[in-house]
Design a protein around this motif. Structure first.
Motif, PDB file in Angstrom:
ATOM      1  N   GLN A  12      26.339  10.004  64.218  1.00 13.07           N
ATOM      2  CA  GLN A  12      26.016  10.607  65.508  1.00 13.07           C
ATOM      3  C   GLN A  12      27.124  11.555  65.957  1.00 13.07           C
ATOM      4  O   GLN A  12      26.859  12.588  66.572  1.00 13.07           O
ATOM      5  CB  GLN A  12      25.780   9.525  66.563  1.00 13.07           C
ATOM      6  CG  GLN A  12      25.183  10.054  67.845  1.00 13.07           C
ATOM      7  CD  GLN A  12      23.817  10.705  67.627  1.00 13.07           C
ATOM      8  OE1 GLN A  12      22.938  10.161  66.969  1.00 13.07           O
ATOM      9  NE2 GLN A  12      23.632  11.901  68.178  1.00 13.07           N
ATOM     10  N   ALA A  13      28.369  11.248  65.611  1.00 17.15           N
ATOM     11  CA  ALA A  13      29.488  12.128  65.976  1.00 17.15           C
ATOM     12  C   ALA A  13      29.342  13.498  65.317  1.00 17.15           C
ATOM     13  O   ALA A  13      29.571  14.528  65.961  1.00 17.15           O
ATOM     14  CB  ALA A  13      30.813  11.482  65.583  1.00 17.15           C
ATOM     15  N   ALA A  14      28.950  13.523  64.045  1.00 17.06           N
ATOM     16  CA  ALA A  14      28.763  14.799  63.340  1.00 17.06           C
ATOM     17  C   ALA A  14      27.575  15.566  63.927  1.00 17.06           C
ATOM     18  O   ALA A  14      27.619  16.787  64.064  1.00 17.06           O
ATOM     19  CB  ALA A  14      28.571  14.560  61.850  1.00 17.06           C
ATOM     20  N   ILE A  15      26.521  14.844  64.272  1.00 17.10           N
ATOM     21  CA  ILE A  15      25.347  15.489  64.882  1.00 17.10           C
ATOM     22  C   ILE A  15      25.741  16.111  66.222  1.00 17.10           C
ATOM     23  O   ILE A  15      25.433  17.274  66.493  1.00 17.10           O
ATOM     24  CB  ILE A  15      24.195  14.479  65.045  1.00 17.10           C
ATOM     25  CG1 ILE A  15      23.646  14.086  63.671  1.00 17.10           C
ATOM     26  CG2 ILE A  15      23.090  15.049  65.931  1.00 17.10           C
ATOM     27  CD1 ILE A  15      22.691  12.919  63.689  1.00 17.10           C
ATOM     28  N   ASP A  16      26.440  15.338  67.055  1.00 15.91           N
ATOM     29  CA  ASP A  16      26.855  15.836  68.370  1.00 15.91           C
ATOM     30  C   ASP A  16      27.771  17.050  68.269  1.00 15.91           C
ATOM     31  O   ASP A  16      27.742  17.938  69.124  1.00 15.91           O
ATOM     32  CB  ASP A  16      27.539  14.723  69.166  1.00 15.91           C
ATOM     33  CG  ASP A  16      26.583  13.598  69.552  1.00 15.91           C
ATOM     34  OD1 ASP A  16      25.352  13.802  69.482  1.00 15.91           O
ATOM     35  OD2 ASP A  16      27.081  12.511  69.901  1.00 15.91           O
ATOM     36  N   ALA A  17      28.580  17.103  67.210  1.00 16.97           N
ATOM     37  CA  ALA A  17      29.509  18.216  67.016  1.00 16.97           C
ATOM     38  C   ALA A  17      28.845  19.414  66.333  1.00 16.97           C
ATOM     39  O   ALA A  17      29.487  20.440  66.152  1.00 16.97           O
ATOM     40  CB  ALA A  17      30.703  17.749  66.186  1.00 16.97           C
ATOM     41  N   ASN A  41      32.702  14.262  54.653  1.00 14.13           N
ATOM     42  CA  ASN A  41      33.225  13.402  55.725  1.00 14.13           C
ATOM     43  C   ASN A  41      34.703  13.661  55.991  1.00 14.13           C
ATOM     44  O   ASN A  41      35.132  13.674  57.153  1.00 14.13           O
ATOM     45  CB  ASN A  41      33.016  11.932  55.389  1.00 14.13           C
ATOM     46  CG  ASN A  41      31.561  11.502  55.423  1.00 14.13           C
ATOM     47  OD1 ASN A  41      31.199  10.494  54.861  1.00 14.13           O
ATOM     48  ND2 ASN A  41      30.712  12.257  56.089  1.00 14.13           N
ATOM     49  N   ALA A  42      35.469  13.880  54.946  1.00 15.21           N
ATOM     50  CA  ALA A  42      36.899  14.127  55.102  1.00 15.21           C
ATOM     51  C   ALA A  42      37.162  15.412  55.891  1.00 15.21           C
ATOM     52  O   ALA A  42      38.194  15.535  56.552  1.00 15.21           O
ATOM     53  CB  ALA A  42      37.580  14.202  53.736  1.00 15.21           C
ATOM     54  N   GLU A  43      36.221  16.348  55.827  1.00 18.39           N
ATOM     55  CA  GLU A  43      36.378  17.622  56.526  1.00 18.39           C
ATOM     56  C   GLU A  43      35.610  17.669  57.848  1.00 18.39           C
ATOM     57  O   GLU A  43      35.478  18.717  58.455  1.00 18.39           O
ATOM     58  CB  GLU A  43      35.957  18.761  55.599  1.00 18.39           C
ATOM     59  CG  GLU A  43      36.842  18.843  54.361  1.00 18.39           C
ATOM     60  CD  GLU A  43      36.545  20.042  53.489  1.00 18.39           C
ATOM     61  OE1 GLU A  43      36.198  21.111  54.035  1.00 18.39           O
ATOM     62  OE2 GLU A  43      36.672  19.911  52.264  1.00 18.39           O
ATOM     63  N   GLY A  44      35.058  16.505  58.256  1.00 16.72           N
ATOM     64  CA  GLY A  44      34.401  16.418  59.553  1.00 16.72           C
ATOM     65  C   GLY A  44      32.915  16.751  59.550  1.00 16.72           C
ATOM     66  O   GLY A  44      32.313  16.893  60.612  1.00 16.72           O
ATOM     67  N   TYR A  45      32.296  16.854  58.378  1.00 16.08           N
ATOM     68  CA  TYR A  45      30.876  17.161  58.263  1.00 16.08           C
ATOM     69  C   TYR A  45      30.133  15.923  57.771  1.00 16.08           C
ATOM     70  O   TYR A  45      30.734  14.972  57.275  1.00 16.08           O
ATOM     71  CB  TYR A  45      30.650  18.307  57.267  1.00 16.08           C
ATOM     72  CG  TYR A  45      31.329  19.584  57.675  1.00 16.08           C
ATOM     73  CD1 TYR A  45      30.677  20.513  58.473  1.00 16.08           C
ATOM     74  CD2 TYR A  45      32.636  19.856  57.275  1.00 16.08           C
ATOM     75  CE1 TYR A  45      31.307  21.683  58.859  1.00 16.08           C
ATOM     76  CE2 TYR A  45      33.267  21.021  57.661  1.00 16.08           C
ATOM     77  CZ  TYR A  45      32.603  21.936  58.449  1.00 16.08           C
ATOM     78  OH  TYR A  45      33.225  23.086  58.830  1.00 16.08           O
ATOM     79  N   ASP A  46      28.818  15.943  57.901  1.00 19.09           N
ATOM     80  CA  ASP A  46      28.014  14.835  57.398  1.00 19.09           C
ATOM     81  C   ASP A  46      26.615  15.345  57.093  1.00 19.09           C
ATOM     82  O   ASP A  46      26.272  16.485  57.418  1.00 19.09           O
ATOM     83  CB  ASP A  46      27.960  13.697  58.418  1.00 19.09           C
ATOM     84  CG  ASP A  46      27.785  12.335  57.760  1.00 19.09           C
ATOM     85  OD1 ASP A  46      27.446  12.271  56.556  1.00 19.09           O
ATOM     86  OD2 ASP A  46      27.985  11.318  58.451  1.00 19.09           O
ATOM     87  N   CYS A  47      25.817  14.481  56.479  1.00 15.56           N
ATOM     88  CA  CYS A  47      24.460  14.908  56.127  1.00 15.56           C
ATOM     89  C   CYS A  47      23.488  13.745  56.157  1.00 15.56           C
ATOM     90  O   CYS A  47      23.873  12.600  55.975  1.00 15.56           O
ATOM     91  CB  CYS A  47      24.443  15.567  54.749  1.00 15.56           C
ATOM     92  SG  CYS A  47      24.776  14.447  53.379  1.00 15.56           S
ATOM     93  N   GLY A 135      28.266  25.030  50.991  1.00 13.77           N
ATOM     94  CA  GLY A 135      27.024  25.402  51.661  1.00 13.77           C
ATOM     95  C   GLY A 135      26.873  24.748  53.023  1.00 13.77           C
ATOM     96  O   GLY A 135      26.456  25.397  53.987  1.00 13.77           O
ATOM     97  N   VAL A 136      27.237  23.477  53.120  1.00 14.76           N
ATOM     98  CA  VAL A 136      27.151  22.770  54.406  1.00 14.76           C
ATOM     99  C   VAL A 136      28.150  23.377  55.393  1.00 14.76           C
ATOM    100  O   VAL A 136      27.817  23.641  56.550  1.00 14.76           O
ATOM    101  CB  VAL A 136      27.398  21.255  54.216  1.00 14.76           C
ATOM    102  CG1 VAL A 136      27.617  20.556  55.547  1.00 14.76           C
ATOM    103  CG2 VAL A 136      26.226  20.619  53.464  1.00 14.76           C
TER     104      VAL A 136
END
Length: 140
Positions: A12-17, A41-47, A135-136
């Motif tokens: 949810q943190a990645a979605i909110d950001a 995840n280490a770079e602050g992204y998620d999927c 790409g992400v």
């Protein structure tokens, strides 16, 4: 039967950001996407990682549910840009879920050229985990 499998949900943190993306893939792309998750995840992204087990019928419900969370989609595809599986997935998402998208559909696929037989040359053409990470990041 004929349902896509969601292997992972973005935090949810990645979605909110605004740093979460739905990744659609299949076959070997699933392993490559799983390999990319730690670096993302280490770079602050998620999927949300969605494996398409079948294209027809196309599991629009699973994909739409993910897009309602992330609003971005990246397709990791083993086929070529023209006439490949990713092209079909991209068209179906754009035609039926356009209102869920906050960014254009991103396709990570091979360029329109024959796949070489040599293993090292094939590795250079087929998109991998590192390509997905880039790409992400480019989408967010």
């Amino acid at each position: 039967l004929h349902k896509a499998t969601t292997h992972r949900h973005a935090s949810q943190a990645a979605i909110d950001a605004g740093k979460a993306v739905t990744v659609l893939t299949y076959l070997h792309g699933t392993k490559e996407a799983e390999d990319a998750i730690d670096q993302l995840n280490a770079e602050g992204y998620d999927c949300d990682l969605v494996e398409l087990t079948c294209l027809k019928p196309f599991d629009a419900d699973t994909i739409r549910a993910s897009l309602q969370r992330t609003h971005k989609v990246c397709i990791l595809d083993e086929s070529t840009r023209s006439g490949g599986v990713g092209a079909t997935m991209s068209a179906l998402v754009a035609e039926t879920m356009f209102d869920e998208l906050d960014a254009p559909v991103s396709r990570l696929c091979m360029e329109d050229a024959p796949v070489p037989y040599a293993t090292e040359m094939e590795r250079a053409m087929v998109k991998r985990a590192a390509d997905l990470v880039e790409g992400v990041k480019a989408m967010c």
